[in-house]
Design a protein around this motif. Structure first.
Motif, mmCIF file in Angstrom:
data_model
loop_
_atom_site.group_PDB
_atom_site.id
_atom_site.type_symbol
_atom_site.label_atom_id
_atom_site.label_comp_id
_atom_site.label_asym_id
_atom_site.label_seq_id
_atom_site.Cartn_x
_atom_site.Cartn_y
_atom_site.Cartn_z
ATOM 1 N N UNK B 312 0.835 -1.201 0.000
ATOM 2 C CA UNK B 312 0.000 0.000 0.000
ATOM 3 C C UNK B 312 0.880 1.265 0.000
ATOM 4 N N UNK B 313 1.924 1.244 0.814
ATOM 5 C CA UNK B 313 2.817 2.404 0.893
ATOM 6 C C UNK B 313 3.570 2.638 -0.403
ATOM 7 N N UNK B 315 2.912 1.515 -3.510
ATOM 8 C CA UNK B 315 2.233 1.357 -4.805
ATOM 9 C C UNK B 315 2.535 2.497 -5.764
ATOM 10 N N UNK B 316 2.617 3.718 -5.246
ATOM 11 C CA UNK B 316 2.833 4.853 -6.149
ATOM 12 C C UNK B 316 4.174 4.737 -6.881
ATOM 13 N N UNK B 319 3.824 2.165 -9.455
ATOM 14 C CA UNK B 319 2.947 2.611 -10.530
ATOM 15 C C UNK B 319 3.733 3.451 -11.545
ATOM 16 N N UNK B 325 1.965 -2.340 -6.688
ATOM 17 C CA UNK B 325 2.520 -2.302 -5.339
ATOM 18 C C UNK B 325 2.762 -3.683 -4.750
#
Lengths: 84, 394
Positions: B312-313, B315-316, B319, B325
């Motif tokens: 979750x942390x 993923x960016x 991406x 992620x």
């Protein structure tokens, strides 16, 4: 007061009711219970700003902005909030 | 593998509802179960004899609905709708019953005989969730049993239910064939059966999430954890590595003595002892200890839910590279063993992101390729130090 917003615009702790689900993720989100009339709450935003985690029908699901911006919802109960 | 006389029991359910745990507990077959979605991709079978009757259990891939939006759902749908199963057990997650019921209702609609198994009852109890199983059974029109598969509670009741041939009452009048109506029915039924004493998503959970995925704390925590795991693996592995190497190479010398004593031709014992045995001993002593430390640590992080939060942390960042992620997880797994990491890539939904994760996993050095324990080993075999890089098995 019925203001239409995108799910992605929800700030941490805000909740809203879904009006319309669009985009490629529509079917997948529907399978997870995100349909018209579903109450969602934004429980957490990733440290880099994307994705965000939403509480949907008792389950926490993370959505990327590109998907959550295609979900329209009406903002309500802002004061009540979830207990976050 | 299964006889024709066997009764076929299919297990269906949401990803992460403990379906594989139920399957393992019932069949006794050890199958790896994990904390993130998509563990079961192909269909796994196992047998069980209960009260002199033979059953073949089929563990279907986890899915959220039968609408076949993904390969897993299509496989599950095909199996259920073809009528290959005598009974379908729908495994529901008690902590999040409403979502599970959506699938359960769809399966009740299309399968002959259905038993609903509400799993993770212990977990739900901890979260203050109570489920009225009798009401649930009445509303669904099928038998319902509550289980805690991890502690093997309720499983004999589940097996007892399989024995009763026609206890299923067809009370399936109101369900209509449309996705949103299933969800609405699920919502109504879950309101009738579930009582929550405190909010499902608990305060302590939120506080922990705040820290693990917080703006300032997330990255230091992730780096420290990664560092900690590696430090433990590398430092910790050196001691057993030395012991195992010492032991195995002592055996090598004895083997050599033996072959010379029986007057074995040099070409034979050099191939067998200095070739086959030495390489095997080397690989075992270098690879076994770090794996035996790394994988349990990894499992622990997975079990407490730390790894999904890492995904979750990050993923960016992933991406930006057109990746997902969840690749953070498969890459971490790759540090243990690339083969395991690549198999883990099935958790990534998008085919393109999955392919990226599979191809790039190779660039993560698995612990057979870690330098420190490796260099340590070279001191035992000075004559082999020229061969700087041992072939990695993973």
């Amino acid at each position: 007061m019925d203001m239409i917003r995108r799910l992605s615009e929800l700030r941490q702790g805000e909740r809203a009711v879904v009006i319309d689900v669009g985009g490629d993720m529509r079917d997948r989100l529907q399978d997870m219970g995100l349909i018209e009339g579903t109450e969602v709450a934004c429980v957490q935003i990733s440290p880099l700003g994307d994705p965000s985690a939403y509480l949907i029908r008792g389950a926490v699901i993370a959505l990327r902005e590109e998907d959550s911006c295609l979900v329209k919802c009406s903002a309500e109960d802002q004061e009540k909030g979830v207990m976050v | 593998m299964n006889n024709d006389s066997d009764r076929i029991i299919a297990l269906a359910g949401n990803p992460n509802s403990g379906k594989s745990t139920v399957f393992n507990a019932v069949t006794g077959l050890r199958q790896h179960t994990g904390n993130w979605a998509g563990k079961t991709v192909s269909v796994v079978r196992g047998r069980r004899t209960y009260n002199k009757k033979d059953y073949t259990f089929v563990d279907l891939p986890g899915c959220y609905s039968l609408s076949s939006h993904s390969a897993e759902e299509a496989a599950a749908r095909e199996f259920i709708c073809s009528g290959s199963a005598d009974t379908v057990i729908v495994v529901c997650d008690a902590t999040c019953l409403e979502r599970s019921l959506n699938l359960a209702l769809q399966i009740i609609e299309s399968a002959e005989r259905v038993i609903v198994c509400v799993n993770l009852m212990d977990e739900a109890h901890k979260k203050g969730i109570t489920i009225n199983l009798a009401t649930l059974s009445d509303r669904l029109g099928v038998p319902v049993v509550g289980t805690s598969a991890r502690s093997k509670k309720g499983l004999s009741q589940l097996l007892d239910l399989l024995e009763q041939p026609e206890q299923v009452t067809a009370k399936r009048s109101e369900h209509i064939d449309s996705a949103s109506s299933f969800i609405k029915t699920a919502e109504r039924i879950s309101k009738e059966c579930v009582t929550v004493t405190n909010d499902g998503y608990k305060n302590s959970d939120i506080r922990a999430d705040r820290i693990i995925t917080g703006k300032r704390t997330a990255f230091p925590i992730m780096l420290l954890t990664l560092f900690g795991v590696f430090w433990l693996t590398i430092t910790g592995a050196n001691y057993p590595s030395e012991l195992i190497a010492g032991g195995l190479f002592w055996i090598e010398d004895r083997l050599l003595d033996f072959f010379i004593w029986v007057n074995c031709p040099a070409i034979v014992y050099e191939v067998l002892v200095l070739g086959v045995y030495r390489v095997l001993a080397w690989v075992v002593s270098v690879m076994l200890p770090p794996m035996a430390i790394f994988f349990p640590l990894f499992t622990l992080l997975e079990d407490i839910g730390f790894l999904p939060r890492v995904a979750f942390n990050l993923d960016k960042c992933f991406k930006k590279c057109s990746a997902c992620g969840k690749q953070a997880l498969t890459m971490c797994m790759g540090f243990g063993c690339n083969a395991a990491g690549i198999i883990g890539c099935r958790i990534i939904n998008s085919p393109r992101e999955r392919l990226i994760a599979i191809i790039t996993n190779n660039f993560v050095p698995c612990n057979g390729r870690f330098a420190p324990p490796h260099q340590k080993q070279q001191s035992y075999l000075p004559e082999l130090t020229k061969a700087k890089q041992m072939p990695s098995l993973s």
